[in-house]
Design a protein around this motif. Structure first.
Motif, PDB file in Angstrom:
ATOM      1  N   ARG B 422       1.279  -0.731   0.099  1.00 22.22           N
ATOM      2  CA  ARG B 422      -0.308   0.091  -0.036  1.00 22.22           C
ATOM      3  C   ARG B 422       0.297   1.239  -0.226  1.00 22.22           C
ATOM      4  O   ARG B 422       2.261   1.149   0.871  1.00 22.22           O
ATOM      5  CB  ARG B 422      -0.391   0.173   1.396  1.00 22.22           C
ATOM      6  CG  ARG B 422      -1.993   1.176   1.416  1.00 22.22           C
ATOM      7  CD  ARG B 422      -3.381   0.559   2.155  1.00 22.22           C
ATOM      8  NE  ARG B 422      -2.867   0.427   3.326  1.00 22.22           N
ATOM      9  CZ  ARG B 422      -2.975   0.844   3.995  1.00 22.22           C
ATOM     10  NH1 ARG B 422      -3.201   2.787   3.533  1.00 22.22           N
ATOM     11  NH2 ARG B 422      -2.230   1.179   5.562  1.00 22.22           N
ATOM     12  N   GLU B 436       4.066   1.504   5.059  1.00 19.15           N
ATOM     13  CA  GLU B 436       4.343   0.673   6.107  1.00 19.15           C
ATOM     14  C   GLU B 436       6.494   1.642   6.248  1.00 19.15           C
ATOM     15  O   GLU B 436       6.964   1.342   7.759  1.00 19.15           O
ATOM     16  CB  GLU B 436       4.926  -0.531   5.984  1.00 19.15           C
ATOM     17  CG  GLU B 436       3.426  -1.068   6.529  1.00 19.15           C
ATOM     18  CD  GLU B 436       3.033  -2.575   6.246  1.00 19.15           C
ATOM     19  OE1 GLU B 436       4.079  -3.280   6.039  1.00 19.15           O
ATOM     20  OE2 GLU B 436       1.962  -3.320   5.895  1.00 19.15           O
ATOM     21  N   CYS B 442      -1.952  10.022   2.491  1.00 18.92           N
ATOM     22  CA  CYS B 442      -3.121   8.530   2.018  1.00 18.92           C
ATOM     23  C   CYS B 442      -4.337   9.859   1.690  1.00 18.92           C
ATOM     24  O   CYS B 442      -4.659  10.303   2.505  1.00 18.92           O
ATOM     25  CB  CYS B 442      -2.776   7.529   2.765  1.00 18.92           C
ATOM     26  SG  CYS B 442      -1.850   6.395   2.586  1.00 18.92           S
ATOM     27  N   HIS B 470      -5.036  -5.257   2.063  1.00 15.97           N
ATOM     28  CA  HIS B 470      -4.903  -3.749   2.108  1.00 15.97           C
ATOM     29  C   HIS B 470      -6.198  -3.202   2.407  1.00 15.97           C
ATOM     30  O   HIS B 470      -6.089  -1.554   3.072  1.00 15.97           O
ATOM     31  CB  HIS B 470      -3.982  -4.069   1.140  1.00 15.97           C
ATOM     32  CG  HIS B 470      -2.988  -4.321   1.246  1.00 15.97           C
ATOM     33  ND1 HIS B 470      -1.699  -3.768   2.424  1.00 15.97           N
ATOM     34  CD2 HIS B 470      -2.007  -4.981   0.265  1.00 15.97           C
ATOM     35  CE1 HIS B 470      -0.477  -3.944   2.110  1.00 15.97           C
ATOM     36  NE2 HIS B 470      -1.089  -4.764   0.597  1.00 15.97           N
ATOM     37  N   ARG B 472      -8.831  -3.353   3.301  1.00 16.01           N
ATOM     38  CA  ARG B 472      -9.605  -3.802   4.767  1.00 16.01           C
ATOM     39  C   ARG B 472      -8.727  -2.451   6.187  1.00 16.01           C
ATOM     40  O   ARG B 472      -9.163  -1.472   7.021  1.00 16.01           O
ATOM     41  CB  ARG B 472      -9.507  -4.562   5.778  1.00 16.01           C
ATOM     42  CG  ARG B 472     -10.810  -5.360   5.613  1.00 16.01           C
ATOM     43  CD  ARG B 472     -11.051  -7.308   5.895  1.00 16.01           C
ATOM     44  NE  ARG B 472      -9.965  -7.469   5.935  1.00 16.01           N
ATOM     45  CZ  ARG B 472      -9.700  -8.716   4.920  1.00 16.01           C
ATOM     46  NH1 ARG B 472     -10.602  -8.649   4.128  1.00 16.01           N
ATOM     47  NH2 ARG B 472      -9.098  -9.445   4.928  1.00 16.01           N
ATOM     48  N   GLU B 473      -7.251  -2.784   5.997  1.00 11.45           N
ATOM     49  CA  GLU B 473      -6.357  -2.003   6.729  1.00 11.45           C
ATOM     50  C   GLU B 473      -6.791  -0.158   6.496  1.00 11.45           C
ATOM     51  O   GLU B 473      -6.587   0.534   7.602  1.00 11.45           O
ATOM     52  CB  GLU B 473      -4.694  -2.525   6.411  1.00 11.45           C
ATOM     53  CG  GLU B 473      -3.844  -1.539   7.135  1.00 11.45           C
ATOM     54  CD  GLU B 473      -3.936  -1.507   8.210  1.00 11.45           C
ATOM     55  OE1 GLU B 473      -4.623  -2.585   8.907  1.00 11.45           O
ATOM     56  OE2 GLU B 473      -3.518  -0.631   9.633  1.00 11.45           O
ATOM     57  N   HIS B 474      -7.022   0.110   5.236  1.00 12.90           N
ATOM     58  CA  HIS B 474      -6.805   1.122   4.671  1.00 12.90           C
ATOM     59  C   HIS B 474      -8.285   2.052   5.630  1.00 12.90           C
ATOM     60  O   HIS B 474      -8.140   2.717   6.223  1.00 12.90           O
ATOM     61  CB  HIS B 474      -7.171   1.598   2.685  1.00 12.90           C
ATOM     62  CG  HIS B 474      -7.403   2.931   2.480  1.00 12.90           C
ATOM     63  ND1 HIS B 474      -6.056   3.373   1.856  1.00 12.90           N
ATOM     64  CD2 HIS B 474      -8.717   3.683   2.283  1.00 12.90           C
ATOM     65  CE1 HIS B 474      -6.789   4.776   1.389  1.00 12.90           C
ATOM     66  NE2 HIS B 474      -7.838   5.181   1.830  1.00 12.90           N
ATOM     67  N   ARG B 475      -8.946   0.977   5.445  1.00 11.73           N
ATOM     68  CA  ARG B 475     -10.177   1.868   6.328  1.00 11.73           C
ATOM     69  C   ARG B 475     -10.421   1.724   7.500  1.00 11.73           C
ATOM     70  O   ARG B 475     -10.926   3.152   7.922  1.00 11.73           O
ATOM     71  CB  ARG B 475     -12.036   0.906   5.580  1.00 11.73           C
ATOM     72  CG  ARG B 475     -13.046   1.056   5.814  1.00 11.73           C
ATOM     73  CD  ARG B 475     -13.902  -0.025   5.446  1.00 11.73           C
ATOM     74  NE  ARG B 475     -14.176  -0.083   4.278  1.00 11.73           N
ATOM     75  CZ  ARG B 475     -14.514  -0.696   3.290  1.00 11.73           C
ATOM     76  NH1 ARG B 475     -14.457  -2.416   3.846  1.00 11.73           N
ATOM     77  NH2 ARG B 475     -14.573  -0.767   1.963  1.00 11.73           N
ATOM     78  N   ARG B 476      -9.556   0.750   7.808  1.00 15.67           N
ATOM     79  CA  ARG B 476      -9.210   0.976   9.606  1.00 15.67           C
ATOM     80  C   ARG B 476      -8.180   2.463  10.129  1.00 15.67           C
ATOM     81  O   ARG B 476      -9.191   2.987  11.028  1.00 15.67           O
ATOM     82  CB  ARG B 476      -8.266   0.091   9.682  1.00 15.67           C
ATOM     83  CG  ARG B 476      -8.908  -0.732  11.638  1.00 15.67           C
ATOM     84  CD  ARG B 476      -7.857  -1.308  11.679  1.00 15.67           C
ATOM     85  NE  ARG B 476      -6.585  -1.774  11.404  1.00 15.67           N
ATOM     86  CZ  ARG B 476      -5.601  -0.749  12.406  1.00 15.67           C
ATOM     87  NH1 ARG B 476      -6.216  -0.074  13.351  1.00 15.67           N
ATOM     88  NH2 ARG B 476      -4.701  -0.390  11.739  1.00 15.67           N
ATOM     89  N   SER B 477      -7.551   2.131   8.892  1.00 16.81           N
ATOM     90  CA  SER B 477      -6.127   3.574   9.040  1.00 16.81           C
ATOM     91  C   SER B 477      -6.651   4.979   9.065  1.00 16.81           C
ATOM     92  O   SER B 477      -6.189   5.853   9.371  1.00 16.81           O
ATOM     93  CB  SER B 477      -5.003   2.758   9.249  1.00 16.81           C
ATOM     94  OG  SER B 477      -4.840   2.352   8.128  1.00 16.81           O
ATOM     95  N   VAL B 478      -7.138   4.848   7.432  1.00 13.87           N
ATOM     96  CA  VAL B 478      -7.103   6.463   6.788  1.00 13.87           C
ATOM     97  C   VAL B 478      -8.413   6.831   6.804  1.00 13.87           C
ATOM     98  O   VAL B 478      -8.826   7.606   7.422  1.00 13.87           O
ATOM     99  CB  VAL B 478      -6.614   6.018   5.346  1.00 13.87           C
ATOM    100  CG1 VAL B 478      -6.295   7.294   4.665  1.00 13.87           C
ATOM    101  CG2 VAL B 478      -5.084   5.341   5.647  1.00 13.87           C
TER     102      VAL B 478
END
Lengths: 570, 570
Positions: B422, B436, B442, B470, B472-478
């Motif tokens: 990502r 990372e 972003c 990726h 899901r991770e974007h949704r969680r952190s961004v």
């Protein structure tokens, strides 16, 4: 049922949801059972086994998968392609061994192979069959299955596992007009039911046809010579170990390995694609366990090898299955059907079963895949055709082998040379880009290269060639180099063949008085190199950044600066 | 001889060079012939063939390779590993077929397979055998060859192609002290000659030993029961077609394919490594042609399958061979030797030949490779041991199959998930880096991903999984995204399986109301996508740069700007 699930029981709304799930699963189970009853009988016949074997394989194996598998929509049970493979495997049994016994051994071995694969975490091996290989294979099997049912439809004694065998035996196979009438009528009714526009009718049609055919056949004189299923010995589920005959097990093991591969790959293909569509997470390892358990249970309860069926899985999904309880309901309905069908089944004309098979499998056949593959990648399209032809003209095993070897050969052929770019510095920055695409600065004394791929045995042989060509080009257009600095950031893995190629490259560069150096090696790759002290042994310098590596040479030329800003050499 | 070469004849200095080359080639030819004479006899015996077959295989096939091959230092002729493979292939011939006839058919088929590979440009298939597989195989073959010669050395009748067979038959094989004395003395002399420190002596030793043994044996009573080579039928080169027996050809074809693979891989390994050391360019396609021609000629002149020998190739290089004329000289010396040896050869004790084999092959055995592979990559080390064990306990064919399948399985297991990062924008630039590892920006509405590898069937199955993780991770952190923009610059190739994976990914993203978009697709990849109008059909937007792609979303949110700076959508 996990603790989280149990906690939800307290809350009313979710409780409603839960009830809704049960109802949906029950409905989906009923819908799929309606399709599975005729299919289980037909695929057992296709595998050269008595029809009840298909019923047995549709009972307890489903419960085993429901307990250990992971997909809520995998339509487990007998499937057409496996049935064809089973028929070929059992076709060469020694005299005195009943096909049913062979099917039990085969199912036990398929379970064992899948269980072993689960233990060894070999779920990635599903990738062994590329998409064109799998499609070519399934299309070939579909055509072969349909062709193999033609003699049954026409009341001919012709038989064979390849088109040539089938055609040769057809000359003396005879023909029975009554059989052809039954078969033709059945096919016509099935096709009409699909055209009628009602999905419910289309789904019920095979079962209705089955029941109607049994009734008509039971109350009309049986003298027309139409082959019937015949009286079943007894519909009590036969529990017991498969025959423990070492020679038989050894003989069937290669076939079992192929059946296991096919069972896993085809099940995973449909369950993975449905999981993505449903936004669910599929666990390939759990699929392996579930399939292994289902096949072992099939071998203990008079069944045959089972897998996930494409058509029944789609149906489970469309009918609203939410959990694997739907499979439990399918098994329940199958048990009821078994009790009710036991008597009437004897009268079922075989041409009707054959019609069910032909209509079911030909729905999955599509020429479009060949055209698409041919237009996108000629070689892959050709391979797809070759795999299909091999199923029709030679054997399933040869076709699977061709698919695996052919896919790998094409991959190797195409990736034999690793992608390596010569790079220079974007003026005024510390960024490096391909010299062929950007206006960049190159220093004569160092050839900067970016290795764009992992170095593995499929491309390792080409490494020296590619690098030496870049060195020649550098010498021609920039100047006489002293070092080759390779930016390794895109390299995710170096296997033993890749490492050997690097050693040979270092030797070849040394022969031209050039030093080999690395920059930006990834952590996992570096750990392995350190484990065998490779960099020290081959005296390869390592820099933390490509920019530092380029600068290092500058320092070497101007030693007065070297102490001031030491390169990040490890 | 090209026109460039002819022009050089006029100039004095280069003319001298030319003369120097001829002299060097003549010397190298003599040195290699000295080694080849005993080896050709010994490897014929190892293959279960009369000794003259080895001599015949060392004459005209060398000229064929010299005419069509490309390496100036390939020591063509009979080789030990192929001899073992030939012995196993001919071991199961039906009664009534002479091994010599089988060897001719085998050589013809090896030539045909290699010729076909040359026609189809399949030289990349040499990569099918990874380095650990090849080394494990060669070590196993070396041990098996040495073990198989022990009965000959000891005058025992034991024989077998696997260690268990050999050990079982050894119990009743007997023992002949005189044979053991001949064999022991020969081994001792050969080892001593290597220790003496003189390279000349070490190289001459096998031939001197051969001549001495023939003399001693001829003038001492033959009654001690030591097996001798025996009178040769006639040393006239037997010209003619190999036996045209279709059943025999079909039976030997699988073995021929394996022998051809091994002949090509082992020849290429040594000729490529020498070419790099010599700064020469090797043409794998020409090697295929040369080896094909040599084997066809071997089949027409009473020979056996041939390949490039590791030891003799190194020797050609060290002795200063400059052109393939050295092979012509080798053939000339072999012809002389044949004339001189015809009579005396009858007296040569077989234990002496066996000693030559054992000492020659064990020099190539090394345990270090296992240790190195084990420490660098445990799985590859294990595979190497398994391949060696399979040669010793089962068969050459099974070992080769295990090596090919094992290498591919390890590769698939390790590359099952494509590497996807990502990425976000480095503040103030148009560069994008892994979130990372860098402090980057972003935008919530777009997930930026960089696909770091070609998308092929070995990793295609894992694509959706990795991308969705990726997201899901974007949704969680961004934040909540609307689009997934994939930077495709590192993707060199997408095969049909990769394309199918992209289609499935698009479906899975659509289920979450996310659009799939590409940026920076490479030219060759784009051409293929365009050939089937893939982007249009699946409505996937394409941007010339990742930065434009990110901006496009901004424009979509602020339509007033969209006309001003249109995205590079194709």
């Amino acid at each position: 049922m996990g603790p989280g699930r149990q906690a939800l029981w307290c809350e009313g709304r979710l409780m409603d949801n839960k009830n809704a799930h049960w109802r949906a699963d029950l409905m989906a189970g009923a819908v799929v059972a309606v399709l599975l009853i005729p299919q289980s009988l037909a695929y057992a016949m296709l595998a050269g086994l008595p029809p009840q074997v298909g019923l047995y394989a549709s009972l307890l194996p489903l419960l085993a998968y429901a307990a250990l598998g992971s997909s809520p929509v995998l339509g487990l049970g007998p499937v057409a392609v496996l049935a064809l493979m089973i028929a070929q495997a059992l076709g060469s049994l020694p005299a005195g061994v009943a096909p049913e016994a062979g099917a039990l051994v085969l199912a036990a071995e398929v379970g064992a192979v899948l269980g072993l694969a689960a233990l060894l975490r070999l779920d990635a091996l599903a990738s062994l069959l590329s998409v064109p290989a799998l499609r070519g294979f399934e299309n070939g099997a579909t055509l072969m299955i349909a062709a193999g049912q033609l003699p049954v439809l026409l009341g001919s004694a012709a038989a064979g596992f390849t088109l040539p065998d089938l055609l040769l035996s057809a000359r003396h196979g005879g023909f029975n007009p009554a059989s052809a009438a039954w078969g033709g009528a059945a096919i016509a009714l099935l096709l009409l039911s699909r055209r009628a526009g009602s999905r419910l009718l289309a789904r019920l049609a095979p079962l209705l046809l089955l029941v109607a055919a049994m009734l008509v056949s039971a109350f009309t004189p049986a003298a027309q010579g139409v082959a019937q299923v015949g009286a079943l010995p007894s519909l009590a589920l036969p529990l017991g170990l498969p025959p423990l005959d070492a020679a038989l097990w050894l003989r069937l093991l290669p076939s079992a390995a192929l059946v296991a591969l096919m069972a896993f790959v085809s099940s995973l293909a449909v369950s993975e694609s449905l999981a993505q569509r449903r936004g669910e997470k599929l666990l390939p390892a759990a699929e392996l366990r579930g399939l292994a358990a289902a096949n072992v249970v099939a071998s203990l309860t008079g069944g045959m090898p089972v897998a996930g069926s494409f058509s029944r899985s789609i149906l489970l999904h469309e009918a609203g299955s939410h959990t694997r309880w739907s499979l439990v309901f399918v098994a329940g309905f199958m048990f009821l059907a078994m009790l009710l069908l036991a008597g009437p089944l004897a009268h079922l004309p075989k041409p009707v079963l054959a019609a069910t098979i032909v209509v079911a499998v030909l729905g999955g056949f599509t020429l479009g895949h060949y055209r698409e593959a041919w237009r996108y990648a000629r070689a892959e399209g050709l391979m797809m055709v070759a795999v299909t032809a091999t199923v029709l003209l030679w054997s399933i095993a040869a076709a699977l082998a061709l698919g695996v070897v052919g896919s790998i050969a094409l991959l190797i052929q195409r990736t034999a040379r690793p992608h390596v770019a010569r790079i220079g510095r974007v003026p005024g920055t510390q960024h490096f880009r391909n010299v062929e695409r950007f206006a960049v600065e190159c220093r004569p004394e160092v050839v900067g290269l970016r290795i764009d791929e992992s170095l593995v045995f499929t491309n390792a042989r080409g490494l020296s060639d590619v690098v030496l060509a870049h060195v020649r080009e550098h010498r021609r257009s920039v100047g006489e180099p002293q070092r080759v600095l390779m930016l390794m950031a895109p390299v995710n893995h170096i296997d033993v063949s890749g490492l050997t190629a690097l050693q040979e490259l270092r030797g070849a560069l040394a022969a031209e008085s050039l030093r080999l150096e690395f920059s930006e090696v990834k952590g996992p790759v570096l750990d392995r190199l350190k484990a065998i002290a490779w960099l020290e042994h081959y005296d390869v310098s390592l820099y933390l950044s490509h920019h530092e590596g380029i600068q290092a040479g500058e320092h070497a030329l101007r030693p007065s600066l070297a102490d001031h800003d030491a390169p990040g050499q490890l």
